[in-house]
Design a protein around this motif. Structure first.
Motif, short mmCIF file in Angstrom:
data_model
loop_
_atom_site.label_atom_id
_atom_site.label_comp_id
_atom_site.label_asym_id
_atom_site.label_seq_id
_atom_site.Cartn_x
_atom_site.Cartn_y
_atom_site.Cartn_z
N ASP A 247 -9.22 -5.67 15.11
CA ASP A 247 -10.06 -6.85 14.99
C ASP A 247 -9.41 -7.91 14.12
N GLY A 248 -8.21 -7.63 13.68
CA GLY A 248 -7.52 -8.61 12.85
C GLY A 248 -7.91 -8.54 11.39
N TRP A 249 -8.65 -7.53 11.08
CA TRP A 249 -9.08 -7.43 9.69
C TRP A 249 -8.01 -6.69 8.89
N LEU A 250 -7.67 -7.22 7.75
CA LEU A 250 -6.58 -6.64 6.95
C LEU A 250 -6.96 -5.30 6.33
N HIS A 251 -5.98 -4.43 6.26
CA HIS A 251 -6.14 -3.23 5.44
C HIS A 251 -5.77 -3.56 4.01
N ALA A 252 -6.46 -2.93 3.10
CA ALA A 252 -6.23 -3.22 1.68
C ALA A 252 -4.85 -2.78 1.25
N THR A 253 -4.31 -1.76 1.95
CA THR A 253 -3.02 -1.21 1.54
C THR A 253 -2.27 -0.71 2.77
N VAL A 254 -0.96 -0.82 2.70
CA VAL A 254 -0.12 -0.36 3.82
C VAL A 254 1.05 0.46 3.26
N PHE A 255 1.61 1.25 4.15
CA PHE A 255 2.73 2.12 3.80
C PHE A 255 3.97 1.68 4.60
N GLU A 256 5.11 1.94 4.06
CA GLU A 256 6.35 1.56 4.75
C GLU A 256 6.96 2.72 5.53
N TYR A 257 6.65 3.96 5.15
CA TYR A 257 7.33 5.12 5.71
C TYR A 257 6.36 6.03 6.43
N PRO A 258 6.80 6.70 7.45
CA PRO A 258 8.13 6.64 8.08
C PRO A 258 8.35 5.30 8.79
N ASP A 259 7.25 4.73 9.32
CA ASP A 259 7.28 3.39 9.86
C ASP A 259 6.11 2.64 9.24
N PRO A 260 6.21 1.33 9.18
CA PRO A 260 5.10 0.59 8.57
C PRO A 260 3.78 0.93 9.25
N HIS A 261 2.80 1.30 8.44
CA HIS A 261 1.47 1.60 8.98
C HIS A 261 0.45 1.38 7.88
N PRO A 262 -0.79 1.08 8.30
CA PRO A 262 -1.81 0.82 7.29
C PRO A 262 -2.48 2.12 6.83
N GLN A 263 -3.21 2.04 5.74
CA GLN A 263 -4.12 3.15 5.45
C GLN A 263 -5.38 2.87 6.25
N THR A 264 -5.43 3.50 7.40
CA THR A 264 -6.48 3.22 8.36
C THR A 264 -7.85 3.35 7.70
N GLY A 265 -8.68 2.34 7.95
CA GLY A 265 -10.05 2.41 7.44
C GLY A 265 -10.20 1.93 6.01
N GLN A 266 -9.07 1.65 5.36
CA GLN A 266 -9.14 1.22 3.96
C GLN A 266 -9.22 -0.31 3.89
N HIS A 267 -10.43 -0.81 3.96
CA HIS A 267 -10.62 -2.26 3.83
C HIS A 267 -11.35 -2.53 2.52
N CYS A 268 -10.95 -3.59 1.85
CA CYS A 268 -11.66 -4.02 0.65
C CYS A 268 -11.97 -5.49 0.85
N MET A 269 -13.24 -5.85 0.83
CA MET A 269 -13.61 -7.22 1.15
C MET A 269 -13.02 -8.21 0.14
N ASP A 270 -12.99 -7.84 -1.12
CA ASP A 270 -12.43 -8.78 -2.10
C ASP A 270 -10.93 -8.98 -1.86
N TYR A 271 -10.24 -7.89 -1.56
CA TYR A 271 -8.80 -8.00 -1.32
C TYR A 271 -8.50 -8.81 -0.06
N SER A 272 -9.27 -8.55 1.00
CA SER A 272 -9.02 -9.29 2.26
C SER A 272 -9.13 -10.79 2.03
N LEU A 273 -10.12 -11.17 1.22
CA LEU A 273 -10.33 -12.60 0.98
C LEU A 273 -9.22 -13.18 0.11
N LEU A 274 -8.64 -12.36 -0.76
CA LEU A 274 -7.58 -12.86 -1.63
C LEU A 274 -6.27 -13.09 -0.87
N TYR A 275 -6.19 -12.56 0.35
CA TYR A 275 -4.98 -12.78 1.15
C TYR A 275 -4.76 -14.28 1.38
#
Lengths: 546, 546
Positions: B277-305
């Motif tokens: 849906d285009g909604w940002l994940h609060a945190t992402v990982f680089e390894y083994p390939d870039p991927h998000p922490q699925t389901g980890q959304h923080c409304m305050d963090y998303s807005l600070l983007y």
């Protein structure tokens, strides 16, 4: 007397005094690089085989099982692979056979993205009790780090984790030490088994007793596991080349895999790494560069080097190697001769050396040493004859003869028909064995001596398969073929009955917990010197395959 | 009312209902590969610096020291290098500074050839108490494996052993767990420190108060340690990119290293790894390939983007990146707007999300969230104007205005001149802060509100440097410059006085043992979001450098 004087001169030549160190040994030093290169040229290729685990098991206490523990199959691997390991926390897996190499496992099937590292303890075991005996506080006499437990932090998941340490094992226990909120499963395991053994040993005759066939199979596996870039004593411990193990492994190899390149490599390696007097070290290391265990000399092992080369030449006809290394054989014997006093090996002469013979502290080693030395000179003289070099060592037959004569006088209790050793006139199996193998006793005397030792409940019996090898050999030597076969079946067969996948370093049928290191889990349970049924069964077909 | 209807339409477009998931988000999916590539193109080079330890230290209990332990220098490194480690058994070494990277140590000076493996436990610590608090049984709420103790088997010596795990530490304790008969010394240690921070930040004015200069230096080290292939939150833990940390780190970077490539990489990485849906994940990982922490959304963090992108564009003038990522900003705000009910953020609307704000469980987050959202839309509208796209989001000024109005009505206790939040009308520092930063309160009201919160002993004060950042920002916003400076010196300066080499993830001056994870050794003691004095000191020179 002249002989004695001559021997004393040899001492000087051998560089035992500081001033003469650089006399004769110069020739050795000149060859060192050449021999190291030949050792390197004969480096065998390790074959890698990917192995998969067989099933999940549970440790079960059982007073009738070896060391009180047995493994009971519980489930197929899919049960593990489809289960939350976070819930399971611990598992023991059976690979179904003894393997040496590198373990990998895969952390997969996460219920969500991994957000933290995991931690596991992995314990690898050759025998069930290794997984059921607390390692700490560690009471053992060798480094605790030989025990095969490793703590592994897995920083990221999913991941396939490969332990860098080479393991020797059949069972692996995995315990979860740390986890995070995400769930996961262990979804795969594999083991890359390594060995330099190649080729297919000859089939046994169909007439072979099934237990002998099984002993042969287990011996072959033991040998294969120990055949790496050298003949190792044991793949779990000490992972290195010792002369005594080399002798027995190369005998078994000659009658099975016939990978003579490895024997050649080991012979050159030992020769290249002799000390500056040309005296062999009992054991050498390959890493980081080939080097000996400085100061570790064993007089019995040094003398067996010549016997090994003799057997190698007989098996291969490789004169080049035998010619190259012949001076090494001469050097060992001439050095040992400086220990003779009135044709008897002088146990008090300094420096004294560790005489291996057996894992049996109470064994008096005087008669065995006298016998082994006689045997070694005798066989080494055979080597000289094969090389046409008997003139160089023309004295040796005389030495052998004199030693036998002195042995009979000093060690043979002709009244009781038994060899005795030491101030307490100890009767041991090995004293008989070595006086038989040395040709000191007649065939009739040999049988009588062994029977006397067997009959005496106080006699010192062997404590290791290494010593049992020589016992079997001595029995065959004096025609006790039936009894030799029975003993082989009895001794090695009882390891099989106790569940051995490979033959053990130490085995006393009366004491499953015996350890020369004060902690039986540190024993090696796949030990080269225990593989020799392969040699007997395949060499003496008419005895063992009928 | 029309606005409300319009908002509900937005919900559908945003794909919050299952049926509409594939409506607008298609554009995002199309950009994903492109953004991932741009993230990869901006991968910074890690510089490696070899560091040597400074001295040997001893842990000493001291009730006045941070967490009760201090380190006392005992000897130079040569004392260790020339000493039998077999006799010493344990040592603690001080590298003199916080470092992130890879540790090596050398086992050398053997008294004879190594005949067995060695085993060690190595424990790496950012602060002294980590070496003096038993880790097990582990009471903490995050994976125990974050704790930096590793058990290492050294199969052969001499050897230089490099731990594969990246460590963040100043002190390392080495304990011998297993040894053999041979003696040895640890003859060398080194650490390959890694960071992507490069360049030399501007010098402070000579008029700068020494404590502020020291805070600045410590902030720079904190930032440098966290600058790896992303802005990490902490090099010990969690070693990954979070939007909130990115925001503060990129601010500090703008006023120090100016390594904008790293900010650009992080902005693209987060955008590429947004959900469908285009909604940002609060945190992402680089390894083994870039991927998000699925389901980890923080409304305050998303807005600070959006605020981060706005600040990035201001600092760099890089329109291309801002144009690329502008739709991501719009998406976050439009999604957040679906949570508005009568211009107030609806805390009960499902799904509810984690609102970070601070490590302070009792903080009522309603007023802070309302304020942050207002602030974020306001700043994002500024971004739109810089890009000439204000027509696309023409409603936003109205939204901001309406939210401010509703905030005053719902959260502002005009009688007491203080912002209150939640059913219990909680007074917290952060409620004031966000209502100030959002422009909801006038300057005069802002000062009054903060002073009221400060004066009330029951008010909820910040629990982390992250929250303190916004407090300082709010104070500067309403002209409380002197007090902002005092607070910065007081809060960050007291970490310095307690021995901080880098600034801590969690710091409550009243409780040195505070941990959101129920075990203070697992806290990160070098945490990105604590580095922001660098931003304040270098941006507001006239306040902090005079």
């Amino acid at each position: 007397m002249r002989k004695i004087v001559h021997l004393l001169q040899s001492v000087v030549l051998l560089g035992v005094t500081a001033a003469s160190v650089h006399a004769q040994p110069v020739a050795f030093a000149a060859e060192r690089e050449n021999w190291l290169r030949k050792a390197a040229d004969n480096m065998p290729k390790l074959t890698e085989t990917v192995k998969k685990p067989q099933c999940l098991v549970r440790s079960e206490k059982d007073p009738d099982a070896f060391q009180g523990w047995k493994m009971v199959e519980t489930d197929g691997m899919e049960t593990l692979y489809n289960q939350s390991f976070k819930a399971l926390k611990e598992v023991t897996v059976d690979f179904g056979e003894h393997l040496t190499g590198y373990f990998s496992f895969t952390i997969g099937k996460l219920n969500t993205d991994a957000d933290a590292p995991l931690r596991f303890r992995l314990t690898f075991a050759e025998v069930p009790a290794e997984l059921n005996t607390p390692f700490d506080p560690y009471p053992g006499g060798l480094s605790r780090a030989w025990l095969q437990d490793e703590v592994v932090t897995v920083m990221r998941a999913p991941a396939t984790v490969t332990l860098p340490r080479r393991m020797a094992f059949r069972y692996v226990k995995i315990e979860m030490l740390a986890h995070s909120s995400f769930d996961f499963a262990i979804t795969d395991m594999q083991f890359t088994a390594v060995t330099s053994a190649s080729g297919t040993p000859e089939e046994l005759a169909p007439t072979t007793d099934p237990i002998i066939a099984q002993i042969n199979r287990t011996g072959l596996i033991t040998l294969k596991e120990c055949m790496q870039t050298v003949y190792e004593d044991g793949p779990k411990r000490d992972q290195r080349l010792w002369i005594g193990d080399l002798y027995l492994e190369s005998l078994a190899n000659t009658y099975s895999f016939k990978n003579h390149e490895l024997t050649r490599r080991c012979l050159y390696l030992l020769a290249a790494l002799a000390d500056e007097d040309g005296w062999l070290h009992a054991t050498v290391f390959e890493y980081p560069d080939p080097h000996p265990q400085t100061g570790q000399h064993c007089m019995d092992y040094s003398l067996l080097y010549g016997v090994t080369l003799y057997e190698y030449l007989k098996a291969t006809g490789d004169r080049e190697t035998a010619e190259d290394l012949w001076p090494v054989v001469v050097r060992q014997i001439e050095f040992a001769r400086t220990y003779l006093k009135d044709d008897i090996y002088d146990m008090d002469k300094k420096p004294q050396w560790w005489l291996v013979f057996d894992w049996k502290e109470d064994l008096n080693r005087h008669a065995p040493m006298q016998g082994l030395m006689t045997f070694a000179i005798d066989r080494s003289y055979e080597l000289a004859r094969m090389l046409g070099r008997e003139q160089e060592v023309a004295e040796w037959p005389g030495v052998v003869k004199a030693m036998r004569k002195a042995s009979r006088k000093n060690f043979y209790d002709s009244k009781n028909g038994v060899v005795v050793s030491g101030p307490d006139r100890q009767v041991s199996y090995l004293s008989q064995v070595w006086m038989i193998l040395s040709g000191t006793l007649s065939q009739k005397e040999s049988v009588r001596a062994l029977e006397a030792a067997f009959a005496d409940p106080a006699s010192c019996y062997p404590g290791s398969p290494y010593a049992y090898h020589y016992l079997i050999e001595a029995m065959l030597h004096c025609g006790m073929n039936r009894q030799a076969k029975e003993l082989l079946v009895d001794y090695w067969g009882s390891m099989i009955r106790k569940g051995a996948d490979t033959f053990w370093e130490v085995y006393d049928p009366k004491d499953d917990f015996k350890s020369p290191y004060n902690f039986y889990p540190i024993n090696s349970y796949c030990h080269a010197w225990s593989c020799t049924p392969v040699y007997f069964i395949n060499k003496y077909k008419e005895i063992f395959q009928q």
